[in-house]
Design a protein around this motif. Structure first.
Motif, PDB file in Angstrom:
ATOM      1  N   UNK A  23       5.593  12.142  -2.897  1.00  0.00           N
ATOM      2  CA  UNK A  23       6.227  11.127  -2.062  1.00  0.00           C
ATOM      3  C   UNK A  23       5.200  10.184  -1.446  1.00  0.00           C
ATOM      4  N   UNK A  24       4.027  10.706  -1.155  1.00  0.00           N
ATOM      5  CA  UNK A  24       2.992   9.889  -0.533  1.00  0.00           C
ATOM      6  C   UNK A  24       2.453   8.818  -1.469  1.00  0.00           C
ATOM      7  N   UNK A  25       2.635   9.003  -2.748  1.00  0.00           N
ATOM      8  CA  UNK A  25       2.115   8.035  -3.718  1.00  0.00           C
ATOM      9  C   UNK A  25       3.120   6.928  -4.032  1.00  0.00           C
ATOM     10  N   UNK A  26       4.173   6.858  -3.239  1.00  0.00           N
ATOM     11  CA  UNK A  26       5.164   5.796  -3.406  1.00  0.00           C
ATOM     12  C   UNK A  26       4.864   4.646  -2.445  1.00  0.00           C
ATOM     13  N   UNK A  27       5.324   3.468  -2.832  1.00  0.00           N
ATOM     14  CA  UNK A  27       5.236   2.302  -1.963  1.00  0.00           C
ATOM     15  C   UNK A  27       6.470   2.277  -1.047  1.00  0.00           C
ATOM     16  N   UNK A  28       6.363   1.598   0.102  1.00  0.00           N
ATOM     17  CA  UNK A  28       7.480   1.620   1.056  1.00  0.00           C
ATOM     18  C   UNK A  28       8.843   1.280   0.462  1.00  0.00           C
ATOM     19  N   UNK A  29       8.896   0.328  -0.490  1.00  0.00           N
ATOM     20  CA  UNK A  29      10.210  -0.031  -1.046  1.00  0.00           C
ATOM     21  C   UNK A  29      10.772   1.072  -1.936  1.00  0.00           C
ATOM     22  N   UNK A  30       9.931   2.056  -2.300  1.00  0.00           N
ATOM     23  CA  UNK A  30      10.387   3.170  -3.122  1.00  0.00           C
ATOM     24  C   UNK A  30      10.839   4.361  -2.273  1.00  0.00           C
ATOM     25  N   UNK A  31      10.698   4.246  -0.958  1.00  0.00           N
ATOM     26  CA  UNK A  31      11.065   5.333  -0.055  1.00  0.00           C
ATOM     27  C   UNK A  31      12.489   5.148   0.457  1.00  0.00           C
ATOM     28  N   UNK A  32      13.216   6.232   0.558  1.00  0.00           N
ATOM     29  CA  UNK A  32      14.512   6.186   1.227  1.00  0.00           C
ATOM     30  C   UNK A  32      14.277   6.034   2.728  1.00  0.00           C
ATOM     31  N   UNK A  33      15.355   5.766   3.464  1.00  0.00           N
ATOM     32  CA  UNK A  33      15.230   5.658   4.909  1.00  0.00           C
ATOM     33  C   UNK A  33      14.677   6.919   5.534  1.00  0.00           C
ATOM     34  N   UNK A  34      15.137   8.060   5.043  1.00  0.00           N
ATOM     35  CA  UNK A  34      14.652   9.328   5.574  1.00  0.00           C
ATOM     36  C   UNK A  34      13.183   9.554   5.278  1.00  0.00           C
ATOM     37  N   UNK A  35      12.741   9.185   4.053  1.00  0.00           N
ATOM     38  CA  UNK A  35      11.331   9.345   3.702  1.00  0.00           C
ATOM     39  C   UNK A  35      10.448   8.436   4.559  1.00  0.00           C
ATOM     40  N   UNK A  36      10.879   7.183   4.737  1.00  0.00           N
ATOM     41  CA  UNK A  36      10.110   6.262   5.572  1.00  0.00           C
ATOM     42  C   UNK A  36       9.994   6.791   6.994  1.00  0.00           C
ATOM     43  N   UNK A  37      11.081   7.402   7.493  1.00  0.00           N
ATOM     44  CA  UNK A  37      11.052   7.985   8.832  1.00  0.00           C
ATOM     45  C   UNK A  37      10.020   9.110   8.911  1.00  0.00           C
ATOM     46  N   UNK A  38       9.957   9.932   7.884  1.00  0.00           N
ATOM     47  CA  UNK A  38       9.011  11.039   7.878  1.00  0.00           C
ATOM     48  C   UNK A  38       7.573  10.551   7.785  1.00  0.00           C
ATOM     49  N   UNK A  39       7.338   9.488   7.017  1.00  0.00           N
ATOM     50  CA  UNK A  39       5.992   8.905   6.951  1.00  0.00           C
ATOM     51  C   UNK A  39       5.592   8.374   8.327  1.00  0.00           C
ATOM     52  N   UNK A  40       6.521   7.703   9.002  1.00  0.00           N
ATOM     53  CA  UNK A  40       6.242   7.186  10.342  1.00  0.00           C
ATOM     54  C   UNK A  40       5.940   8.323  11.313  1.00  0.00           C
ATOM     55  N   UNK A  41       6.686   9.426  11.196  1.00  0.00           N
ATOM     56  CA  UNK A  41       6.416  10.594  12.045  1.00  0.00           C
ATOM     57  C   UNK A  41       5.001  11.107  11.816  1.00  0.00           C
ATOM     58  N   UNK A  42       4.603  11.197  10.546  1.00  0.00           N
ATOM     59  CA  UNK A  42       3.279  11.714  10.214  1.00  0.00           C
ATOM     60  C   UNK A  42       2.185  10.802  10.751  1.00  0.00           C
ATOM     61  N   UNK A  43       2.351   9.488  10.602  1.00  0.00           N
ATOM     62  CA  UNK A  43       1.351   8.543  11.110  1.00  0.00           C
ATOM     63  C   UNK A  43       1.242   8.637  12.627  1.00  0.00           C
ATOM     64  N   UNK A  75       0.847  -1.190   0.000  1.00  0.00           N
ATOM     65  CA  UNK A  75       0.000   0.000   0.000  1.00  0.00           C
ATOM     66  C   UNK A  75       0.881   1.238   0.000  1.00  0.00           C
ATOM     67  N   UNK A  76       0.433   2.273  -0.647  1.00  0.00           N
ATOM     68  CA  UNK A  76       1.212   3.508  -0.707  1.00  0.00           C
ATOM     69  C   UNK A  76       1.259   4.175   0.661  1.00  0.00           C
ATOM     70  N   UNK A  77       2.223   5.081   0.800  1.00  0.00           N
ATOM     71  CA  UNK A  77       2.323   5.843   2.034  1.00  0.00           C
ATOM     72  C   UNK A  77       1.059   6.670   2.260  1.00  0.00           C
ATOM     73  N   UNK A  78       0.501   7.209   1.186  1.00  0.00           N
ATOM     74  CA  UNK A  78      -0.717   8.014   1.311  1.00  0.00           C
ATOM     75  C   UNK A  78      -1.880   7.176   1.858  1.00  0.00           C
ATOM     76  N   UNK A  79      -2.052   5.971   1.323  1.00  0.00           N
ATOM     77  CA  UNK A  79      -3.151   5.120   1.762  1.00  0.00           C
ATOM     78  C   UNK A  79      -3.023   4.788   3.247  1.00  0.00           C
ATOM     79  N   UNK A  80      -1.801   4.550   3.699  1.00  0.00           N
ATOM     80  CA  UNK A  80      -1.596   4.190   5.107  1.00  0.00           C
ATOM     81  C   UNK A  80      -1.787   5.395   6.023  1.00  0.00           C
ATOM     82  N   UNK A  81      -1.359   6.569   5.581  1.00  0.00           N
ATOM     83  CA  UNK A  81      -1.550   7.764   6.380  1.00  0.00           C
ATOM     84  C   UNK A  81      -3.028   8.147   6.423  1.00  0.00           C
ATOM     85  N   UNK A  82      -3.716   8.058   5.299  1.00  0.00           N
ATOM     86  CA  UNK A  82      -5.148   8.375   5.271  1.00  0.00           C
ATOM     87  C   UNK A  82      -5.950   7.419   6.142  1.00  0.00           C
TER      88      UNK A  82
END
Length: 312
Positions: free
Chosen positions: A142-162, A110-117
């Protein structure tokens, strides 16, 4: 928001042994403040965090008290609360969790956007995924990417947002800088500091003292399941009282860069006395008995007192 922890103890029953993961931990985290819990890997830091949220496996035995005092809700003991209460009232709503290695906690299909929404909807937030993501430096694409398409920093920011989706009063960040380069470490710590300035309480769990120094008002140093020193960050970083805390600081690249000799004990075979004694140059026969926590330090030979006595 305030969290007051007293005597938190966690053990795990495994075939032929008992793992004593957290032993009699006491500390507090208050609104607008950050407490950093620091120590070597395997000392029990993450277990402590998971105990507060009721996320331990079935073989865990937990005792003590962890009183959560939100501004607009009744006081609650997290350790005796039912799973239903923790799920419906606490997790995501009153306490947000930034997990260790966030990329592995995101659903891969699932995309980062779907998980945050989904988090925003579940928690009843009126914020949009784009608004929340932008706060943490993520572009809408960036939100329309899947987790494997995120860098470590991007994944960290998605986790912060969630973790902030439910606007919690207390945020627990479990090794939030693991695997990040130094600029991203500093950016992550700056965001956590901003959350404190907004009035949230923040508990950061980390082995990175340099990162802790950037964000923490208070430090709690953990060794082999036990808190050995707790105090104001500036004071502890300048003049640590426990030999283990001093050793951690001396091992930093911007200081002596000298590792602590020896290895910590197994959590299945903790000594009754000071667990650090076999690695400590100041140990004496008195260390066969466990030192009480007194004035923020659990040590028979606190370094400041030793230095003062030698000077006298």
């Amino acid at each position: 928001m305030k969290l007051e922890v007293n005597g938190l103890t966690v053990s795990f029953s495994i075939p032929g042994a008992t793992v004593r993961a957290v032993t009699d931990a006491s500390f507090s985290v208050r609104q607008g403040e950050c407490l950093a819990l620091v120590g070597e890997s395997g000392c029990g830091k993450s277990v402590l965090a998971h105990a507060l949220l009721g996320l331990l496996p079935g073989n865990a035995r937990v005792s003590g008290q962890a009183m959560l005092s939100p501004e607009l809700s009744p006081e609650l003991d997290l350790l005796s609360a039912s799973p239903a209460v923790l799920a419906s009232r606490v997790r995501g709503r009153e306490i947000g969790l930034i997990p260790q290695s966030p990329a592995t906690h995101l659903t891969p299909v699932r995309t980062a956007r779907a998980q945050l929404e989904e988090a925003l909807e579940e928690l009843g937030s009126t914020s949009s995924a784009t608004e929340l993501a932008e706060r943490f430096g993520l572009a809408p694409r960036d939100l329309d990417r899947y987790p494997h398409e995120l860098s470590g920093g991007m994944a960290q920011r998605v986790a912060n947002a969630i973790a902030l989706a439910g606007d919690p009063g207390l945020l627990i960040a479990d090794e939030p800088t693991s695997g990040l380069d130094r600029p991203l470490v500093e950016r992550t710590m700056a965001v956590l500091r901003e959350l404190c300035e907004e009035g949230r309480a923040v508990l950061v769990i980390t082995h990175d003292l340099r990162a802790a120094a950037q964000v923490a008002d208070h430090l709690a140093v953990m060794y082999a399941s036990r808190l050995v020193e707790v105090g104001p960050a500036a004071e502890l970083l300048d003049r640590p009282r426990h030999p283990y805390a001093a050793g951690l600081l001396a091992a930093q690249p911007d200081r002596e860069f000298v590792a602590i000799q020896g290895m910590p004990p197994e959590l299945t075979a903790l000594p009754e006395g000071c667990a650090f004694a076999p690695r400590c140059a100041h140990a004496t026969g008195a260390c066969a008995a466990r030192p009480p926590m007194s004035a923020g330090v659990s040590c028979h030979h606190p370094l400041r007192e030793a230095a003062h006595a030698q000077g006298a």
